[in-house]
Write an enzyme that holds these catalytic residues in place. Sequence first.
Site, mmCIF file in Angstrom:
data_model
loop_
_atom_site.group_PDB
_atom_site.id
_atom_site.type_symbol
_atom_site.label_atom_id
_atom_site.label_comp_id
_atom_site.label_asym_id
_atom_site.label_seq_id
_atom_site.Cartn_x
_atom_site.Cartn_y
_atom_site.Cartn_z
ATOM 1 N N LYS A 89 2.314 -3.761 6.531
ATOM 2 C CA LYS A 89 2.562 -3.996 5.102
ATOM 3 C C LYS A 89 3.991 -3.815 5.096
ATOM 4 O O LYS A 89 4.721 -4.223 4.186
ATOM 5 C CB LYS A 89 2.027 -2.956 4.356
ATOM 6 N N TYR A 140 -1.759 -0.931 10.930
ATOM 7 C CA TYR A 140 -1.991 -1.777 9.572
ATOM 8 C C TYR A 140 -0.737 -1.532 8.533
ATOM 9 O O TYR A 140 -0.116 -2.354 7.813
ATOM 10 C CB TYR A 140 -3.215 -1.031 8.927
ATOM 11 N N SER A 192 0.820 -1.168 0.142
ATOM 12 C CA SER A 192 0.000 -0.064 0.192
ATOM 13 C C SER A 192 0.940 1.234 -0.074
ATOM 14 O O SER A 192 1.994 1.201 0.534
ATOM 15 C CB SER A 192 -0.868 -0.081 1.329
#
Length: 338
Positions: free
Chosen positions: A152, A148, A124
């Site tokens: 990644k 989050y 992302s």
Amino acid sequence: MKILLTGGAGYIGSHTGVELLEAGYDVVSVDNYVNSQPEALRRVEAITGKKVTAYEADVCDKAALERIFEAERPDAVIHFAGLKAVGESVAKPLMYYRNNLDSTLALLETMKKYGCTRIVFSSSATVYGQPEVLPVPETARLGCSSPYGWTKYMIEQILRDEAVADKELSVVLLRYFNPVGAHPSGLIGENPNGIPNNLMPNVLNAASGKMKELKVFGGDYPTPDGTCVRDYIHVVDLAKGHVRAIRYAMEHTGSEAINLGTGVGYSVLDIINSFEKSTGVKVPYVMTDRRPGDIPTVYADPSKAARLLDWRTEKTLDDMCRDSWAFKSRNPNGYEAE
Ligand code: NAD
Ligand code: UFG
């Protein structure tokens, strides 16, 4: 050639399934439906007229993965499975680290056991944090602002390390910017569980009357109209990027991080205007305070994707709005009842 999609029933996985099937690949999905429904896969089959082999399993469950690899022997994997709500990850970091990291480790160990050496990973733009350079190139400094985002970042590092250790491995880290839109058939689209956080689902709820008005988070940013600017990308363009990434992974080893975005930034008010123009439906909205953690402006430098994958976006902002609305209008309650 057979491609295994973890999280294949999700928003981006289902659209990628369509593009892979239409490009002639066989598709196997492994999903525990924590944030999706098997109906999405039935609709992928309806759009393409082709079969998806679907397994209900948790990707963290290595024994289940081994049974699936034993039966399917995939040539490559696209790893979409993961939890993705930024706010929830701040409230429940352990849940995010456990799910997103464990699933990746179990998957990589299983791939190794079965000699599967090609993986495309859903990363992302969040790994760039507050970018210092715009448009953001892949070489930009990385730094995250949520658990989050850190999952990644960590998964990217795990995959890069593994590609150094295993010279046969091919890793493509796709850094998505802001996926929106839906398949033009209106059959599949984004179907978030619970209260949505992202802009487009809220635009749709305001336009359909499900929500009184859209809250525009902040009108005093240093941007042309004061609202935040993002690189919105049509999910079908994004899905086609995965087909190109699979082709690339089949022909190369090592690891590459590649941005998937349009290279153009649009503001929240641009989205509202484009939505109203392309659908003829009003979006009632109100300006509110800034949302904590939002960055004023982020958009991609997509030139590496053009160079390595021969991929460019084709859809316009109006296409993104029109196709999102078509899916919402046809599926007011998501996949539950047509
Ligand atoms: P999604 O929630 O629609 O899809 C993820 C899928 O993974 C769901 O079907 C879910 O049920 C499944 N899943 C989650 N954990 C699992 C597990 N342990 N075992 C099996 N299945 C599991 O999300 P999406 O928008 O399609 O995103 C796909 C990937 O792309 C995610 O990794 C996400 O973090 C990443 N991503 C998404 C965006 C975005 O804005 N949509 C942006 C950047 C990156
Ligand atoms: N916004 C509103 N009202 C809303 C929702 C969003 O005004 O109801 C605004 C936000 O303030 C932001 C823009 O719309 O300016 C886009 O917000 P999104 O939540 O749709 O997207 P973000 O860019 O904040 O987040 C996305 C992904 C995350 C990812 C992040 C960084 O959803 O998963 O990009 O790449 F971490």
